[in-house]
Design a protein around this motif. Structure first.
Motif, PDB file in Angstrom:
ATOM      1  N   ALA A  36       0.822  -1.210   0.000  1.00  0.00           N
ATOM      2  CA  ALA A  36       0.000   0.000   0.000  1.00  0.00           C
ATOM      3  C   ALA A  36       0.857   1.262   0.000  1.00  0.00           C
ATOM      4  O   ALA A  36       0.585   2.225  -0.733  1.00  0.00           O
ATOM      5  CB  ALA A  36      -0.927  -0.003   1.214  1.00  0.00           C
ATOM      6  N   VAL A  37       1.901   1.280   0.820  1.00  0.00           N
ATOM      7  CA  VAL A  37       2.768   2.456   0.931  1.00  0.00           C
ATOM      8  C   VAL A  37       3.450   2.767  -0.394  1.00  0.00           C
ATOM      9  O   VAL A  37       3.722   3.937  -0.706  1.00  0.00           O
ATOM     10  CB  VAL A  37       3.812   2.230   2.046  1.00  0.00           C
ATOM     11  CG1 VAL A  37       4.865   3.340   2.044  1.00  0.00           C
ATOM     12  CG2 VAL A  37       3.129   2.152   3.406  1.00  0.00           C
ATOM     13  N   ALA A  38       3.700   1.740  -1.191  1.00  0.00           N
ATOM     14  CA  ALA A  38       4.416   1.930  -2.460  1.00  0.00           C
ATOM     15  C   ALA A  38       3.603   2.701  -3.496  1.00  0.00           C
ATOM     16  O   ALA A  38       4.175   3.206  -4.470  1.00  0.00           O
ATOM     17  CB  ALA A  38       4.838   0.580  -3.022  1.00  0.00           C
ATOM     18  N   PHE A  39       2.300   2.814  -3.297  1.00  0.00           N
ATOM     19  CA  PHE A  39       1.480   3.580  -4.229  1.00  0.00           C
ATOM     20  C   PHE A  39       1.477   5.050  -3.807  1.00  0.00           C
ATOM     21  O   PHE A  39       1.125   5.382  -2.683  1.00  0.00           O
ATOM     22  CB  PHE A  39       0.047   3.035  -4.265  1.00  0.00           C
ATOM     23  CG  PHE A  39      -0.069   1.669  -4.880  1.00  0.00           C
ATOM     24  CD1 PHE A  39       0.033   1.498  -6.255  1.00  0.00           C
ATOM     25  CD2 PHE A  39      -0.251   0.551  -4.079  1.00  0.00           C
ATOM     26  CE1 PHE A  39      -0.062   0.232  -6.816  1.00  0.00           C
ATOM     27  CE2 PHE A  39      -0.353  -0.715  -4.630  1.00  0.00           C
ATOM     28  CZ  PHE A  39      -0.250  -0.880  -6.007  1.00  0.00           C
ATOM     29  N   ARG A  40       1.850   5.927  -4.709  1.00  0.00           N
ATOM     30  CA  ARG A  40       1.932   7.368  -4.415  1.00  0.00           C
ATOM     31  C   ARG A  40       0.548   7.997  -4.596  1.00  0.00           C
ATOM     32  O   ARG A  40       0.275   8.725  -5.547  1.00  0.00           O
ATOM     33  CB  ARG A  40       2.954   8.030  -5.325  1.00  0.00           C
ATOM     34  CG  ARG A  40       3.300   9.462  -4.932  1.00  0.00           C
ATOM     35  CD  ARG A  40       4.491   9.969  -5.734  1.00  0.00           C
ATOM     36  NE  ARG A  40       4.856  11.333  -5.349  1.00  0.00           N
ATOM     37  CZ  ARG A  40       4.438  12.424  -5.979  1.00  0.00           C
ATOM     38  NH1 ARG A  40       3.655  12.300  -7.055  1.00  0.00           N
ATOM     39  NH2 ARG A  40       4.802  13.623  -5.576  1.00  0.00           N
ATOM     40  N   THR A  41      -0.332   7.701  -3.668  1.00  0.00           N
ATOM     41  CA  THR A  41      -1.729   8.094  -3.810  1.00  0.00           C
ATOM     42  C   THR A  41      -1.970   9.528  -3.324  1.00  0.00           C
ATOM     43  O   THR A  41      -2.835   9.803  -2.493  1.00  0.00           O
ATOM     44  CB  THR A  41      -2.634   7.114  -3.046  1.00  0.00           C
ATOM     45  OG1 THR A  41      -2.129   6.934  -1.709  1.00  0.00           O
ATOM     46  CG2 THR A  41      -2.696   5.784  -3.742  1.00  0.00           C
ATOM     47  N   VAL A  42      -1.186  10.439  -3.867  1.00  0.00           N
ATOM     48  CA  VAL A  42      -1.362  11.865  -3.616  1.00  0.00           C
ATOM     49  C   VAL A  42      -2.375  12.386  -4.626  1.00  0.00           C
ATOM     50  O   VAL A  42      -2.402  11.944  -5.774  1.00  0.00           O
ATOM     51  CB  VAL A  42      -0.017  12.613  -3.759  1.00  0.00           C
ATOM     52  CG1 VAL A  42      -0.203  14.114  -3.563  1.00  0.00           C
ATOM     53  CG2 VAL A  42       0.995  12.054  -2.773  1.00  0.00           C
ATOM     54  N   ILE A  43      -3.222  13.323  -4.209  1.00  0.00           N
ATOM     55  CA  ILE A  43      -4.231  13.868  -5.119  1.00  0.00           C
ATOM     56  C   ILE A  43      -3.555  14.382  -6.382  1.00  0.00           C
ATOM     57  O   ILE A  43      -2.469  14.982  -6.341  1.00  0.00           O
ATOM     58  CB  ILE A  43      -5.032  14.997  -4.422  1.00  0.00           C
ATOM     59  CG1 ILE A  43      -6.289  15.342  -5.225  1.00  0.00           C
ATOM     60  CG2 ILE A  43      -4.171  16.191  -4.158  1.00  0.00           C
ATOM     61  CD1 ILE A  43      -7.359  14.302  -5.152  1.00  0.00           C
ATOM     62  N   GLY A  44      -4.174  14.119  -7.527  1.00  0.00           N
ATOM     63  CA  GLY A  44      -3.587  14.508  -8.803  1.00  0.00           C
ATOM     64  C   GLY A  44      -2.871  13.373  -9.501  1.00  0.00           C
ATOM     65  O   GLY A  44      -2.352  13.550 -10.596  1.00  0.00           O
TER      66      GLY A  44
END
Length: 460
Positions: A36-44
Motif C-alpha cells: 500500500a505504501v508503495a502507491f503514491r496516492t497523492v491527489i492529482g
C-alpha cells in the motif's frame, strides 16, 4: 441503559473471541501494508489511486470475493472504491468499514528515505501513509481476506468503502456517503486508536464518535485609501485590527453533549494535577465556573467545551506609502457538533459589531456540519471487548476530535460513525503528515484481532 440494551451488550461480549493471527497471517498483513505504501496516492495521481484500489481488489477476489461486488471509480484526480461482503440477511442495513487511500504529499529531498518506497527496519514500516491511513486500511483488508477464506458469513452486508481525497476536498467521500446513506453504521479506520507510554504500556483507547466542524471565515474591510501623508478617520487595517481584537477576547458559550460528558467522566480519574481535579468538579457540576475556567485555560481541553475561533492569517495594504484600500483576515473555527456554521458566522458578526467588516464563509474546504454519533451500547460493548482482549481493563474514552475525517459526511447523511482504529502506538512514534512517517510492526497482530472481533460482534 435499558434492559434490552444491556442484554445486547452482554450478548456482544459473550461472542467467541477472534483467533490469534498466525505467522502467515501476520506476514500477509505486513505485505498488504508495504504494498500500500508503495502507491503514491497523492491527489492529482489518479493512476496511483486506481492501481492501489486494483491491488486491494485482486487480494479480495483471490480470497473469494465476487468481482462484481467490487467497484472502483476514477474521480477528479483520484479514485474511490467499494467492496461488498454479502451477509445472510440482505434486508438488514449494511455496516461500512470506512477509510481513505490518499495520503499527504511527501518530498523525497526532505525525507531520510524515499517516502514511497516502503522500508521495514528496526521494528517499523517507514513510508508516507504507513499510519495515515494505510495501516488500518491494510489491517481491515487482511481481516476481510481471512474471514472470507475461513468461510465466515456476516449476518448483514459489510461494505469496505475507501475514499480518494480525504486529505483534500473530500469530494469522493461525499459521493460514498450519498451512495451508502442507508447503512446501519460506519466503522472508521481513520479515527480513534490506542496510546502507549514510552515503555510500551497501554494508557488509554480513544473511540471517536464526533468531530467539530471545520470552518474558515474571511473578514474583509475595504476603503478608498489615498496618500499616506493624508490620513483620515478610517483605515482598513485599523478597522480590521479592532475586529480581530474583539474576536480574540470572545469566548463562545460552554456546550455539552453525551459524548463530551463521557469524555470528561472517563478522563477525570486518569488525569493528574489541576486539570484532573477540574474535570472531577465539572463532571459533578457542569455549572462550576471555576472548573470550566481551569479546563478552558488548557489548550488540550478547551476544544471539548465550546466552539473555538482564532485568527490564523492577515493581509492588508498595497504599498508602504499608501493608505490601505483592503485588509483581510482568516478566522479558523472548530464548531461544536450540532451547531450550524451559519449561526457561528452570525455570532462573529455580532461580536465584531461593525458593518464595515464583511464576514463570509470560505467554501471548498470539504467540511460540512454534522452531529455527533450516539454512544450505542452495542458499539461501546464491541469496542470494549476488542480492546480488553489485548489490554484487560483498559479505559475506553469516547472522544470528539477537532476534525476532520470522512465520518463527518456519513454523519451528515444520518449514518452513525465511529473511529475504531486498531493501531496502538507511542506519541513519540506519531509522524503522520510529517517526515519519516512510520508504523510499528508489533501493532499488526493486535490490530488484526481488533478488526475481526469488531466485525464478528457488530455485523450480526
Amino acid at each position: 441503559m435499558s434492559t434490552a440494551a444491556v442484554a445486547a451488550a452482554l450478548a456482544c461480549l459473550a461472542a467467541p473471541a477472534a483467533a490469534k493471527p498466525t505467522p502467515a497471517e501476520h506476514a500477509e498483513a505486513l505485505e498488504i501494508l508495504t504494498q500500500a505504501v508503495a502507491f503514491r496516492t497523492v491527489i492529482g495521481h489518479p493512476d496511483q489511486a486506481v492501481a492501489y484500489a486494483e491491488a486491494i481488489k485482486a487480494r479480495l477476489v483471490k480470497a473469494g470475493f465476487n468481482p462484481a461486488d467490487i467497484k472502483i471509480t476514477p474521480s477528479d484526480g483520484t479514485a474511490y472504491m467499494t467492496a461488498r461482503y454479502p451477509g445472510r440477511d440482505r434486508t438488514k442495513k449494511p455496516i461500512v468499514i470506512l477509510g481513505h487511500m490518499d495520503v499527504v504529499e511527501a518530498k523525497r529531498e526532505d525525507w531520510t528515505r524515499d517516502p514511497f518506497t516502503p522500508v521495514v527496519e528496526n521494528g517499523y514500516v517507514y513510508g508516507r501513509g504507513s499510519v495515515d491511513n494505510k495501516f488500518d486500511v491494510s489491517m481491515a483488508v487482511a481481516t476481510l481476506v481471512k474471514l472470507k477464506r475461513a468461510g465466515w458469513t456476516p449476518g448483514r452486508d459489510v461494505i469496505l468503502a475507501l475514499s480518494g481525497d480525504e486529505e483534500t476536498a473530500m469530494a469522493t467521500t461525499q459521493k460514498l456517503a450519498a451512495e451508502l446513506k442507508g447503512a446501519e453504521m460506519a466503522l472508521n479506520a481513520d479515527g480513534g486508536g490506542g496510546l502507549l507510554d514510552e515503555k510500551g504500556q497501554p494508557v488509554v483507547y480513544g473511540l471517536q464518535a464526533g468531530e467539530k466542524t471545520y470552518a474558515d471565515f474571511t473578514l474583509t474591510v475595504t476603503d478608498p485609501g489615498g496618500h499616506s501623508s493624508r490620513p483620515g478617520k478610517t483605515n482598513a487595517i485599523n478597522t480590521l485590527a479592532k475586529a480581530l481584537e474583539k474576536i480574540g477576547a470572545y469566548s463562545f458559550p460552554v456546550m455539552r453533549s453525551e459524548l463530551t460528558d463521557a469524555y470528561f467522566r472517563a478522563s477525570a480519574p486518569k488525569t493528574d494535577g489541576a486539570a484532573g481535579e477540574a474535570m472531577k468538579r465539572y463532571v459533578a457540576n457542569p455549572e462550576d465556573k471555576d472548573a470550566v475556567a481551569e479546563l478552558a485555560a488548557d489548550p488540550e481541553y478547551v476544544g471539548q467545551l465550546r466552539t473555538t475561533c482564532v485568527a490564523t492569517q492577515v493581509a492588508g495594504g498595497h504599498a508602504p506609502n499608501a493608505l490601505p484600500q483592503r485588509a483581510t483576515a482568516n478566522i479558523n473555527c472548530r464548531i461544536f457538533p450540532g451547531t450550524p456554521s451559519e449561526s457561528v458566522r452570525q455570532e462573529l458578526a455580532g461580536v465584531i459589531a461593525d458593518p464595515a467588516v464583511k464576514i463570509e464563509r470560505v467554501t471548498g474546504d470539504g467540511a460540512i456540519d454534522s452531529p455527533a454519533s450516539p454512544l450505542r451500547p452495542d458499539v461501546m460493548a464491541a469496542v470494549k471487548k476488542a480492546v480488553n482482549a489485548r489490554y484487560p481493563g483498559l479505559t475506553i474514552v469516547p472522544s470528539m476530535s477537532a476534525g476532520a475525517t470522512d465520518s463527518m459526511h456519513f454523519r451528515a447523511q444520518g449514518v452513525p460513525s465511529y473511529g475504531v482504529a486498531g493501531l496502538f502506538m507511542k506519541s513519540s512514534d506519531d509522524f503522520a503528515h510529517g517526515l519519516n512517517e512510520r508504523a510499528p510492526v508489533a501493532a499488526i497482530d493486535g490490530a488484526l484481532d481488533h478488526w475481526e472481533s469488531l466485525l464478528k460482534d457488530l455485523a450480526k
